[in-house]
Design a protein around this motif. Structure first.
Motif, PDB file in Angstrom:
ATOM      1  N   ARG A  58       0.865  -1.187   0.000  1.00 44.53           N
ATOM      2  CA  ARG A  58       0.000   0.000   0.000  1.00 44.53           C
ATOM      3  C   ARG A  58       0.894   1.228   0.000  1.00 44.53           C
ATOM      4  N   VAL A  62       0.084   7.661   2.429  1.00 42.51           N
ATOM      5  CA  VAL A  62      -1.294   8.160   2.515  1.00 42.51           C
ATOM      6  C   VAL A  62      -1.481   8.890   3.841  1.00 42.51           C
ATOM      7  N   ARG A  63      -0.937   8.309   4.897  1.00 36.26           N
ATOM      8  CA  ARG A  63      -0.968   8.975   6.217  1.00 36.26           C
ATOM      9  C   ARG A  63       0.431   8.961   6.784  1.00 36.26           C
ATOM     10  N   VAL A  64       0.949  10.115   7.180  1.00 38.37           N
ATOM     11  CA  VAL A  64       2.352  10.134   7.623  1.00 38.37           C
ATOM     12  C   VAL A  64       2.558  10.639   9.052  1.00 38.37           C
ATOM     13  N   GLY A  65       1.514  11.077   9.694  1.00 40.65           N
ATOM     14  CA  GLY A  65       1.664  11.498  11.093  1.00 40.65           C
ATOM     15  C   GLY A  65       1.919  12.980  11.240  1.00 40.65           C
ATOM     16  N   GLN A  66       2.462  13.343  12.391  1.00 39.17           N
ATOM     17  CA  GLN A  66       2.584  14.757  12.745  1.00 39.17           C
ATOM     18  C   GLN A  66       4.023  15.197  12.919  1.00 39.17           C
ATOM     19  N   ARG A  80       7.945  12.064   6.172  1.00 41.97           N
ATOM     20  CA  ARG A  80       8.353  10.671   6.209  1.00 41.97           C
ATOM     21  C   ARG A  80       8.725  10.195   4.804  1.00 41.97           C
ATOM     22  N   GLU A  82       9.192   7.132   1.959  1.00 37.00           N
ATOM     23  CA  GLU A  82       8.411   5.949   1.609  1.00 37.00           C
ATOM     24  C   GLU A  82       8.967   4.708   2.310  1.00 37.00           C
ATOM     25  N   THR A 292      -2.672  13.809  -3.458  1.00 37.27           N
ATOM     26  CA  THR A 292      -1.754  13.642  -2.330  1.00 37.27           C
ATOM     27  C   THR A 292      -0.772  14.813  -2.256  1.00 37.27           C
ATOM     28  N   ARG A 309       6.662  12.281   1.963  1.00 37.25           N
ATOM     29  CA  ARG A 309       5.542  13.208   2.145  1.00 37.25           C
ATOM     30  C   ARG A 309       5.760  14.037   3.393  1.00 37.25           C
ATOM     31  N   PHE A 311       4.794  16.261   6.662  1.00 37.70           N
ATOM     32  CA  PHE A 311       3.725  16.271   7.655  1.00 37.70           C
ATOM     33  C   PHE A 311       2.843  17.467   7.336  1.00 37.70           C
ATOM     34  N   TYR A 312       1.569  17.311   7.556  1.00 38.02           N
ATOM     35  CA  TYR A 312       0.674  18.434   7.315  1.00 38.02           C
ATOM     36  C   TYR A 312       0.884  19.495   8.400  1.00 38.02           C
TER      37      TYR A 312
END
Ligand SMILES: Nc1ncnc2c1ncn2[C@@H]1O[C@H](COP(=O)(O)OP(=O)(O)OP(=O)(O)O)[C@@H](O)[C@H]1O
Ligand SMILES: [Mg+2]
Length: 349
Positions: A58, A62-66, A80, A82, A292, A309, A311-312
């Motif tokens: 996967r 898609v989700r990488v945390g804070q 983070r 891949e 993304t 990616r 972190f947002y």
């Protein structure tokens, strides 16, 4: 075989048949991913006659945390990779960065992550906001200087060149090769310069701007060439970084060893950003989906590349950090006057 430590990954090592080369496998990696029903297949070869096919089941991005708190001076874990590892921007090892990508690809989010990560550190932050101030003005409390027009950038660049020359003089006098070799009482504060939209520094609306552009372009290039030793670091964001903007951009690009390529609309921008990396890196940059934002191809020092990616980090979060640590922003006049600044390094020395 799926390893228990990484259930989302699968790897097989194959012996190549006579006449086969690893590129034969790389060429069909995408088709393999399709037929295996996995997110991606990466092909590597560490020994002649052997290839390793590593499948990511996967998309781990898609989700990488804070954003975690930064623990080292001038180093921020911004996202983070891949591979599951941290994506680190460390100005001490890579002084200058290019952060490219199409509109809405995540460039500003990454700048936000840097601002939030650097705000609690003993560093001076400087903003060149060529979008008229809309990007960095909210962070002004933590900025030591902010320029919002090309003319202001020109003035601030003159300051930076003066600052660099002063620091060079201090280093020469004490026999230090860079500010980090100076005794703590003489060591000046490191300066991180964030630029958003780089192209605006070079775009000419009419001929009368030619001299101004040449001047800012030369000053920026000098900062890039000599900044590393004297604690002045650049993080340049832009949608366009191509040679069509003039020779100044090409020369600046050569000085920026940190390369980040977000989603791009044209293959040229990916090539310009990532240089002559593995063609698979360019394909990967072109394949980043608009859904993304924050996903980027990151070139590392060792010539490797990674999909990563950020972190947002919302504008509100970066603004909050800028207000919380406003007291840590050295006044620009103090920076220029070479007031010594307590850094974690100088405290321990
Ligand atoms: N890592 C991320 N995770 C989740 N959302 C993100 C991430 N990075 C960016 N975004 C979202 O994507 C949108 C566009 O991001 P951003 O503003 O950083 O793009 P940009 O490249 O700076 O665009 P522009 O060139 O228009 O300034 C924003 O709404 C942002 O919140
Ligand atoms: Mg932006």
């Amino acid at each position: 075989m799926a390893s228990p430590a990484h259930p989302a990954r699968l790897a097989v090592t194959l012996h190549t048949l006579e006449g086969q080369i690893p590129a034969d496998y790389a060429d069909v990696a995408e088709r393999l991913a399709h037929s295996w029903g996995v997110h991606a297949v990466r092909v590597t070869s560490d020994k002649p006659g052997r290839v390793r096919l590593a499948a990511t089941i996967r998309d781990p991005l898609v989700r990488v945390g804070q954003l975690p708190a930064s623990t080292e001076l001038l180093k921020v874990t911004v996202g983070r990779l891949e591979t599951g590892g941290p994506w680190v921007v460390d100005f001490r090892t890579v002084p200058h960065w290019l952060n490219a990508g199409a509109t809405q690809s995540g460039k500003s989010n990454l700048a936000n992550a840097l601002i939030a990560g650097l705000a609690p550190q003993p560093v001076a932050l400087v903003g060149f906001d060529l979008k008229g101030g809309v990007e960095f003005t909210p962070y002004a409390p933590r900025l030591s200087a902010l320029a919002t027009t090309r003319a202001e950038c020109g003035g601030l660049l003159d300051d930076l060149v003066t600052l660099m020359t002063d620091r060079m003089g201090v280093c020469r006098m004490t026999g230090a090769r860079n500010i980090w070799q100076l005794p703590p009482t003489l060591r000046p504060v490191p300066v991180v310069v964030l630029v958003d939209e780089l192209a605006e520094l070079y775009l000419m609306a009419d001929k009368s701007e030619k001299d101004e552009i040449a001047k800012t372009s030369t000053a920026l290039l000098r900062v890039a060439q000599l900044g590393r030793a004297f604690g002045i670091y650049l993080f340049c964001c832009g949608q366009r970084i191509g040679s069509d903007l003039g020779p100044g951009v090409t020369a600046l690009r050569a000085q920026c060893s940190g390369r980040i390529c977000h989603r791009v609309n044209d293959p040229e921008t990916a090539t310009m950003t990532l240089g002559d990396l593995d063609p698979a890196a360019l394909d990967s940059a072109r394949a980043i989906a608009a859904e993304t934002p924050g996903v980027a191809i990151v070139a590392s020092q060792d010539g490797q590349w990674y999909r990563a990616r950020s972190f947002y980090v919302s504008e509100a979060a970066a603004e909050h950090a800028a207000h919380t640590y406003a007291d840590l922003a050295p006044a620009w006049t103090d920076v220029m006057a070479a007031q010594p600044y307590e850094t974690p390094d100088s405290q321990s020395a």
